[in-house]
Design a protein around this motif. Structure first.
Motif, mmCIF file in Angstrom:
data_model
loop_
_atom_site.group_PDB
_atom_site.id
_atom_site.type_symbol
_atom_site.label_atom_id
_atom_site.label_comp_id
_atom_site.label_asym_id
_atom_site.label_seq_id
_atom_site.Cartn_x
_atom_site.Cartn_y
_atom_site.Cartn_z
ATOM 1 N N LYS A 392 0.857 -1.094 0.396
ATOM 2 C CA LYS A 392 0.033 0.082 0.352
ATOM 3 C C LYS A 392 0.711 1.128 0.072
ATOM 4 O O LYS A 392 0.305 1.717 -1.028
ATOM 5 C CB LYS A 392 -0.734 0.293 1.183
ATOM 6 C CG LYS A 392 -1.691 1.223 1.070
ATOM 7 C CD LYS A 392 -2.563 1.113 2.085
ATOM 8 C CE LYS A 392 -4.111 2.294 2.620
ATOM 9 N NZ LYS A 392 -3.103 3.837 2.996
ATOM 10 N N SER A 393 2.000 1.072 0.618
ATOM 11 C CA SER A 393 3.323 2.438 1.208
ATOM 12 C C SER A 393 3.791 2.344 -0.593
ATOM 13 O O SER A 393 3.941 3.542 -1.024
ATOM 14 C CB SER A 393 4.174 2.291 1.960
ATOM 15 O OG SER A 393 4.811 3.031 1.946
ATOM 16 N N SER A 394 4.619 1.233 -1.084
ATOM 17 C CA SER A 394 5.372 1.161 -2.102
ATOM 18 C C SER A 394 5.118 1.292 -2.950
ATOM 19 O O SER A 394 5.424 2.316 -4.054
ATOM 20 C CB SER A 394 5.746 -0.174 -2.263
ATOM 21 O OG SER A 394 5.363 -0.462 -2.247
ATOM 22 N N LYS A 416 -3.390 -1.262 -9.043
ATOM 23 C CA LYS A 416 -2.138 -1.160 -8.290
ATOM 24 C C LYS A 416 -2.107 -2.319 -7.708
ATOM 25 O O LYS A 416 -0.626 -3.338 -7.314
ATOM 26 C CB LYS A 416 -2.334 0.293 -7.092
ATOM 27 C CG LYS A 416 -2.011 1.570 -8.110
ATOM 28 C CD LYS A 416 -1.730 2.491 -7.731
ATOM 29 C CE LYS A 416 -1.587 3.724 -8.253
ATOM 30 N NZ LYS A 416 -1.498 5.136 -7.576
ATOM 31 N N VAL A 417 -3.668 -2.581 -6.606
ATOM 32 C CA VAL A 417 -3.590 -3.601 -5.811
ATOM 33 C C VAL A 417 -3.484 -4.849 -6.975
ATOM 34 O O VAL A 417 -2.460 -6.135 -6.294
ATOM 35 C CB VAL A 417 -4.880 -3.625 -5.427
ATOM 36 C CG1 VAL A 417 -5.411 -4.999 -5.100
ATOM 37 C CG2 VAL A 417 -5.349 -2.776 -4.740
ATOM 38 N N SER A 418 -3.475 -5.050 -7.883
ATOM 39 C CA SER A 418 -3.590 -6.025 -8.906
ATOM 40 C C SER A 418 -2.739 -6.356 -8.926
ATOM 41 O O SER A 418 -1.762 -7.198 -9.513
ATOM 42 C CB SER A 418 -4.711 -5.953 -10.527
ATOM 43 O OG SER A 418 -4.350 -7.346 -11.709
ATOM 44 N N ILE A 419 -1.604 -5.373 -9.870
ATOM 45 C CA ILE A 419 0.602 -5.340 -9.492
ATOM 46 C C ILE A 419 0.917 -5.769 -8.490
ATOM 47 O O ILE A 419 1.865 -6.845 -8.657
ATOM 48 C CB ILE A 419 0.572 -4.330 -10.495
ATOM 49 C CG1 ILE A 419 0.287 -3.327 -11.994
ATOM 50 C CG2 ILE A 419 2.220 -3.844 -10.348
ATOM 51 C CD1 ILE A 419 0.589 -2.436 -11.799
ATOM 52 N N SER A 420 0.480 -5.021 -7.264
ATOM 53 C CA SER A 420 0.841 -5.503 -6.153
ATOM 54 C C SER A 420 0.723 -6.981 -5.945
ATOM 55 O O SER A 420 1.792 -7.787 -4.911
ATOM 56 C CB SER A 420 0.726 -4.494 -5.004
ATOM 57 O OG SER A 420 0.644 -3.146 -5.124
ATOM 58 N N GLY A 442 -3.663 11.509 -14.312
ATOM 59 C CA GLY A 442 -2.833 10.859 -12.817
ATOM 60 C C GLY A 442 -2.154 9.164 -12.958
ATOM 61 O O GLY A 442 -1.094 9.705 -11.999
ATOM 62 N N ALA A 443 -3.529 8.875 -12.425
ATOM 63 C CA ALA A 443 -3.219 7.757 -11.728
ATOM 64 C C ALA A 443 -1.785 6.449 -12.692
ATOM 65 O O ALA A 443 -1.436 5.853 -13.167
ATOM 66 C CB ALA A 443 -4.541 6.546 -11.873
ATOM 67 N N VAL A 450 5.902 3.288 -11.147
ATOM 68 C CA VAL A 450 5.580 1.984 -10.656
ATOM 69 C C VAL A 450 6.286 1.117 -11.599
ATOM 70 O O VAL A 450 7.443 0.543 -11.783
ATOM 71 C CB VAL A 450 4.624 1.630 -10.517
ATOM 72 C CG1 VAL A 450 4.463 -0.181 -9.685
ATOM 73 C CG2 VAL A 450 4.225 2.607 -9.072
ATOM 74 N N MET A 451 6.214 1.311 -13.290
ATOM 75 C CA MET A 451 7.115 0.633 -13.743
ATOM 76 C C MET A 451 8.422 0.651 -14.113
ATOM 77 O O MET A 451 9.194 0.169 -13.651
ATOM 78 C CB MET A 451 6.091 0.348 -15.169
ATOM 79 C CG MET A 451 5.040 0.024 -15.610
ATOM 80 S SD MET A 451 3.555 0.477 -16.820
ATOM 81 C CE MET A 451 4.954 -0.384 -18.334
ATOM 82 N N ASN A 452 8.949 2.070 -13.654
ATOM 83 C CA ASN A 452 10.358 2.247 -14.087
ATOM 84 C C ASN A 452 11.022 2.254 -12.743
ATOM 85 O O ASN A 452 12.206 0.964 -12.678
ATOM 86 C CB ASN A 452 10.531 3.566 -14.084
ATOM 87 C CG ASN A 452 9.884 4.081 -15.822
ATOM 88 O OD1 ASN A 452 9.826 3.558 -16.931
ATOM 89 N ND2 ASN A 452 10.265 5.626 -15.647
ATOM 90 N N GLU A 453 10.230 2.079 -11.677
ATOM 91 C CA GLU A 453 11.012 1.584 -10.546
ATOM 92 C C GLU A 453 11.206 -0.223 -11.009
ATOM 93 O O GLU A 453 12.165 -0.949 -9.911
ATOM 94 C CB GLU A 453 10.110 1.485 -9.332
ATOM 95 C CG GLU A 453 10.177 3.060 -9.355
ATOM 96 C CD GLU A 453 9.065 3.744 -7.604
ATOM 97 O OE1 GLU A 453 8.560 2.649 -7.453
ATOM 98 O OE2 GLU A 453 9.003 4.795 -7.684
#
Length: 506
Positions: A392-394, A416-420, A442-443, A450-453
Motif C-alpha cells: 500500500k505504501s510502496s 495498483k492492487v492487481s500489480i501488487s 494522473g493514475a 512504478v514500472m520504471n522502479e
C-alpha cells in the motif's frame, strides 16, 4: 442568457472514513455537452450517483435543481421521471433478450394493461433510427458487439423521453471506430435538444466534443473550462486534474541497465481448439533483463493470446515452438509452473479475472502467494497485514485502510492492487496487459513510475497496450502484431505512430 437544466449546490457525500464529495457545485446549461473530468477517485461517479438517485435524498447534503425546481430523488425512477438517464460503463442489458425488449424493459408499451409487442417492435425501430443503429429489433443483445450494445442503452434512455443524458466512461471498452461513432451520436443528440454529461478519462475526447468541462479533484470542484473561450486543451485539463503540470506524461528512466536475454520464444504458435484456428503463428520474440518491450496491435491481433500461451497456457491452446527462460528450454503445464519460474501476468480484465472485488486489499495482495504469509500451512494474519501495508505504501494505493473492499476502490487503485498481488510472488518477468485501461492521466503517471522502479530493480516487463502513445512512451523495443503474427520489431528511438499502424494493418 442560457438557461441551466441542472444545478447542484454544495453537494457533500461521506462514506465511513472518506469524504467523497466536499461542497461540490456543478451547473449544466440546456443543450450543451458537458464533460466531467478528474482522476479516478476524484468523485465524478459519486456525484452522478447522487444526481441519478442511486444515493437518495438524505444520504447527502446540498441541493439538486432541475429546470429551476429543487428535487428530492429517493430512487432512480424518481430521477428518470425528471428526465434524467444514466448509462454506466458496465451496461445494464439482458444478453438473452432481443433488442426491442431491452429498449422498453421497465417502460413497456401497454394496451389496457397488456404489453403490446407489435407496438413495442415498431417503436423500437424508431429509437434505433435515432441512434443510427442498423440492426433488427429481434436481434439478441449477446449477438451484438459492445459498441452496438452501447447504442441500445442510449436508445433505451431515449425511449423514456430523456432530457439530460449522463454517460459514464462510454468509450472505455470501445475500439476507435465505435468510439468515433458514439461521439458523433452525442453531437447529433445535442442538435435534437438533449443535454449530455459525459464522464471520461480520454482527454482527446474532451477537447473534441465538450462545450464545457468541469474538473473535480479530491471531491471538490476545481474549475469549469469553456470551449468558446479557448480554455479546453489537454495541458490545462491535466494541470487542473492533478494540481500540477505533467510536462512529461511518460517518466523517463534516469539510466537504462539492460542485460542478457531472459525470455525467448522461437517459432511459437498457439491453436485455439474452441475457435478452430491459430491465434498466434510462428512468433519470434525475446526479452532482456531490465527491459520493457511493448506488444502493439489492433484488437484481436493476438497480443493477449500470446501472453496467455506463455503464462502456463490457461486457455489450453495447442502449442508449438520453443520457450526459453535464461537460455533453457522450458515447458509450463500450468500457470503455477509459470509463477514458480518467475513469470507473472496482470490481466486486462482486473474486475473479472484479476481481483476479488468483494474482498479487502489485504486478501487480494496475498492471494497469489499464500505460502509467503503462512507458517507450516497456517495463515499468519500478522504477516499478511505487514505485506499489505508494505505494498500500500510502496505502490501508493489510496484507500482508507488495507481492510477496504477492492470493489470500492477507483480503477487506478484497483490496478495498483492487481500489480501488487503479482509483485508479491517476486517475479523476474511481469506481463502487463492493458495496464492503464480505464484510468486517468494522473493514475497512469503513477503506474508508469512504478514500472520504471521495477525495471530499475532488475525486473523485465512485457507491456500489451492499445494506446500507441503509451507503447511509444514506455517501451525499449516494440513488437507489432496482426492476425496472430509478429509483423515487425521496432526500436523505441526509431518508432512513431505511423510505423506502428502500418505494421498493425498489414
Amino acid at each position: 442568457m442560457a438557461e441551466n437544466i441542472l444545478e447542484m449546490h454544495t453537494i457533500t457525500k461521506e462514506f465511513p472514513g472518506v469524504k467523497a464529495l466536499d461542497n461540490v457545485t456543478f451547473q449544466v446549461e440546456k443543450g450543451e455537452i458537458h464533460c466531467l473530468v478528474g482522476e479516478n477517485g476524484a468523485g465524478k461517479s459519486t456525484l452522478m450517483k447522487v444526481l441519478s438517485g442511486v444515493y437518495p435524498y438524505g444520504e447527502y447534503e446540498g441541493d439538486i435543481v432541475i429546470n429551476g425546481k429543487v428535487q428530492q430523488f429517493n430512487t432512480i425512477n424518481d430521477s428518470e421521471d425528471a428526465g434524467i438517464a444514466i448509462i454506466y460503463q458496465e451496461l445494464a442489458l439482458f444478453p438473452d433478450l432481443p433488442v426491442y425488449e431491452n429498449i422498453y424493459i421497465g417502460n413497456e408499451v401497454k394496451n389496457k394493461g397488456v404489453i403490446n409487442w407489435n407496438q413495442t417492435i415498431i417503436k423500437s425501430k424508431d429509437m434505433l433510427k435515432k441512434v443510427n443503429l442498423k440492426v433488427k429489433p429481434e436481434t439478441l443483445i449477446k449477438d451484438l458487439g459492445v459498441g452496438k450494445q452501447q447504442l441500445v442503452e442510449i436508445a433505451k434512455a431515449l425511449s423514456k423521453n430523456v432530457q439530460l443524458l449522463i454517460l459514464d466512461e462510454p468509450t472505455a471498452a470501445l475500439n476507435e471506430d465505435d468510439s468515433e461513432n458514439l461521439l458523433d451520436l452525442i453531437k447529433a443528440l445535442k442538435v435534437q435538444g438533449i443535454t449530455c454529461i459525459m464522464i471520461t478519462h480520454k482527454l482527446k475526447e474532451v477537447v473534441t466534443i465538450a462545450d464545457k468541462a468541469t474538473i473535480i479533484r479530491d471531491g471538490q470542484t476545481i474549475c469549469t473550462l469553456v470551449a468558446k473561450k479557448g480554455e479546453i486543451n489537454e495541458r490545462s485539463i491535466i494541470k487542473n486534474m492533478v494540481g500540477r503540470e505533467l510536462n512529461d506524461i511518460f517518466p523517463k528512466r534516469p539510466e537504462k541497465n539492460i542485460g542478457d536475454t531472459i525470455l525467448e520464444l522461437q517459432n511459437w504458435s498457439a491453436y485455439d481448439q474452441q475457435l478452430g484456428r491459430h491465434v498466434v503463428r510462428k512468433a519470434d520474440i525475446h526479452l532482456k533483463k531490465g527491459e520493457i518491450i511493448g506488444l502493439a496491435g489492433l484488437m484481436g491481433s493476438g497480443r493477449t493470446e500470446l501472453a496467455l500461451s506463455m503464462f502456463g497456457n490457461p486457455k489450453n491452446y495447442k502449442l508449438k515452438g520453443t520457450l526459453l527462460m535464461n537460455h533453457k528450454e522450458t515447458h509450463f503445464k500450468h500457470t503455477s509452473d509459470a509463477i514458480k519460474a518467475g513469470l507473472a501476468y496482470v490481466t486486462e480484465d482486473r474486475k473479472g479475472n484479476g481481483l476479488f472485488l468483494a474482498q479487502n486489499i489485504t486478501s487480494n495482495i496475498t492471494a497469489a502467494n499464500l505460502n509467503g504469509v503462512s507458517n507450516n500451512g497456517i495463515l499468519n494474519m500478522n504477516e499478511e497485514v505487514t505485506v499489505a501495508e508494505r505494498y500500500k505504501s510502496s505502490i501508493h494505493i489510496k484507500s482508507s485502510s488495507i481492510n477496504q473492499l477492492v470493489g470500492k476502490l477507483s480503477g487506478g487503485n484497483q490496478q495498483k492492487v492487481s500489480i501488487s498481488k503479482w509483485l508479491f510472488v517476486s517475479p523476474d518477468i511481469l506481463i502487463l496487459d492493458e495496464p492503464t485501461r480505464g484510468i486517468d492521466v494522473g493514475a497512469k503517471f503513477e503506474i508508469y513510475t512504478v514500472m520504471n522502479e521495477l525495471i530499475n530493480r532488475g525486473m523485465s516487463i512485457i507491456m500489451i497496450s492499445s494506446e500507441l502513445g503509451e507503447v511509444l512512451g514506455m517501451s525499449d523495443r516494440i513488437y507489432v502484431m496482426a492476425e496472430g503474427t509478429i509483423k515487425g520489431e521496432i526500436k523505441a528511438e526509431d518508432a512513431d505512430q505511423e510505423k506502428v499502424m502500418e505494421l498493425a494493418t498489414q
